[in-house]
Design an enzyme around this catalytic site. Structure first.
Site, PDB file in Angstrom:
ATOM      1  N   HIS A 170      -7.884  -4.935  -1.490  1.00  0.00           N
ATOM      2  CA  HIS A 170      -6.666  -4.309  -0.979  1.00  0.00           C
ATOM      3  C   HIS A 170      -6.266  -4.882   0.388  1.00  0.00           C
ATOM      4  CE1 HIS A 170      -3.850  -0.868  -1.075  1.00  0.00           C
ATOM      5  NE2 HIS A 170      -3.989  -0.878   0.243  1.00  0.00           N
ATOM      6  N   SER A 220       0.839  -1.196   0.000  1.00  0.00           N
ATOM      7  CA  SER A 220       0.000   0.000   0.000  1.00  0.00           C
ATOM      8  C   SER A 220       0.878   1.251   0.000  1.00  0.00           C
ATOM      9  CB  SER A 220      -0.949  -0.044   1.203  1.00  0.00           C
ATOM     10  OG  SER A 220      -1.969   0.920   1.075  1.00  0.00           O
ATOM     11  N   ASP A 225      -9.359  -4.352  -5.955  1.00  0.00           N
ATOM     12  CA  ASP A 225      -8.759  -3.149  -5.383  1.00  0.00           C
ATOM     13  C   ASP A 225      -8.958  -1.955  -6.321  1.00  0.00           C
ATOM     14  OD1 ASP A 225      -7.246  -1.302  -4.022  1.00  0.00           O
ATOM     15  OD2 ASP A 225      -5.359  -2.423  -4.153  1.00  0.00           O
TER      16      ASP A 225
END
Length: 437
Positions: free
Chosen positions: A310, A175, A273
């Site tokens: 995610h 991330s 995501d």
């Protein structure tokens, strides 16, 4: 196109008790109140370091200060079994995610994940605890990661001097951490410090920009964990409005991508995501722009997890897809380019070599399907984030849960064409063999 350098719009809302004005609301990550008080939501409990490997699943840990001037620190993970061989170990500098404003190298989520990575890869891992926004706006996190890389390269700690093989040093992160390690690699390539980086592991990276790459970046689909609106508001907040949305640190330039001097890269994305196309594009641009990737099909590896969102591997590490993603990373670190496949499957692979008239490579890493067992959110993050990152006036139509794996998409954004085959009837995990498009 250039974005305006603007700070997040104040919400002028009250908290549950009606006592404080909320000036910035980025739930499920963070809220900032009038007067400067900050409330972080995405966090897990602190875990003490311990040099007793036997009490920590075979991995000794300790905390160190890497920069006295800022107080930036790191947690070192040393796998006892690998260290006992007497051989030098690969070094991984890991940078955690959390949208630049939450989480820590010392929290349960990242302690457990990095400990598992160190044990599985047989690597000495340095997990960096960088300063967080908004108290320390970006680019503070980049400066901290750079300081940590210089510290690692100095071998000033006995664990590093006794066990580290700097010829096999990797930068890894997820991330926001994926964004940070990419920018750290760019800085290493352009600086005069001559710090060698063998490879990058970039998982579900946070990159964005004014121009939208697909409809999923324009309109929330009712399923993805993060809405485009939330992602849009994050960068101005963590940079205190000082960096625009097309800054090369969040929207990489081809020239900077081409400057990278590492030898190989693994980029992992998740099918659901909202940020997935940014990771796909980064991998594609690396393949096209980097001289070290020219003619080497395995220099840039794209791993896509089908049916996942995610950070799924963090909040549900026991999931089949999480385990195979970990194995992909472990084998990348150890210079193996393919997962071992059952012998019974090999005839099917050979039959697919000529599928569609394209020469197939059975050594590509997997594109993963959804296991059939029920979804288990062991940390509670997935459901919390999905329930809270919904625009006003909209209702989330579904949450991530177990289901039948779907056939791999044949669209791979210029990197590969996917062809799904069943690997395990119990988990319904699917592999896709990939051919360069």
């Amino acid at each position: 196109m250039h974005a305006n350098k603007s700070s997040p719009v104040p919400s002028n809302k009250k908290d549950a008790g009606g006592e404080e004005d909320i000036t910035v609301d980025l739930h499920p990550f963070i809220r900032e109140y009038k007067g400067g008080r900050v409330e972080r939501f995405l966090s897990s409990s602190y875990v003490e370091a311990s040099e007793d490997a036997a009490a920590n699943r075979g991995v000794a840990t300790k905390d160190v200060v890497v920069d006295e001037s800022t107080g930036v620190s790191a947690r070192l993970f040393l796998p006892a079994a690998a260290a006992a061989t007497g051989e030098r170990l690969p070094v991984i500098m890991y940078v955690h995610g959390g949208s630049f404003c939450t989480e820590s190298a010392f929290c349960r989520t990242y302690h457990n994940y990095v400990r598992s990575l160190a044990a599985r890869a047989g690597a000495l891992v340095v997990s960096v605890d960088y300063r967080l926004a908004p108290e320390h706006p970006v680019p503070a996190a980049y400066d901290d990661a750079w300081a940590a890389l210089q510290w690692v390269a100095s071998l000033s700690d006995p664990w590093l001097s006794d066990h580290a093989d700097l010829g096999h040093m990797f930068l890894a992160g997820d991330s926001a951490g994926g964004n940070i390690i990419y920018n750290t690699a760019v800085r290493a390539a352009s600086g005069g410090d001559h710090i060698g980086v063998d490879g990058l592991v970039i998982v579900h990276p946070y990159f964005w920009g004014v121009e939208r790459l697909s409809s999923s970046e324009l309109v929330w689909d009712g399923v993805a964990m993060f809405t485009p609106e939330l992602i849009d508001r994050l960068w101005p907040f963590v940079t205190a409005g000082r960096l625009n949305k097309n800054d090369p640190r969040v929207n990489p330039l081809d020239e900077e991508i081409a400057s990278l001097t590492c030898q190989r890269v693994l980029v992992a994305v998740a099918e659901k995501d909202t940020l997935r196309n940014r990771g796909r594009r980064l991998a594609a641009r690396m393949r096209e722009c980097c001289a070290w990737a020219d003619g080497d099909e395995k220099a840039v590896t794209l791993v896509e997890s089908e049916g996942e969102d995610h950070g799924f591997h963090l909040y549900n590490p026991l999931r089949a897809t999480s385990k195979v993603l970990m194995e992909s990373i472990v084998q990348f670190i150890n210079q193996r380019t393919s997962l071992p496949l059952p012998a019974a499957l090999l005839p099917e692979l050979h039959e697919l070599h000529a599928y569609g008239g394209k020469k197939m490579d059975p050594c590509c890493l997997p594109i993963l399907g959804v296991p059939t067992r029920p979804y288990m959110d062991v940390f509670g993050y997935g459901v919390a984030m999905k329930a809270s990152s919904v625009p006003k006036g909209m209702t989330r139509t579904s949450c991530l849960h177990g289901g039948q794996g779907r056939r791999a998409s044949k669209t791979r954004y210029g990197l590969s064409l996917g062809y799904a085959i069943r690997l395990n009837n119990k988990t319904n995990t699917r592999f896709s063999l990939s051919a360069t498009a």
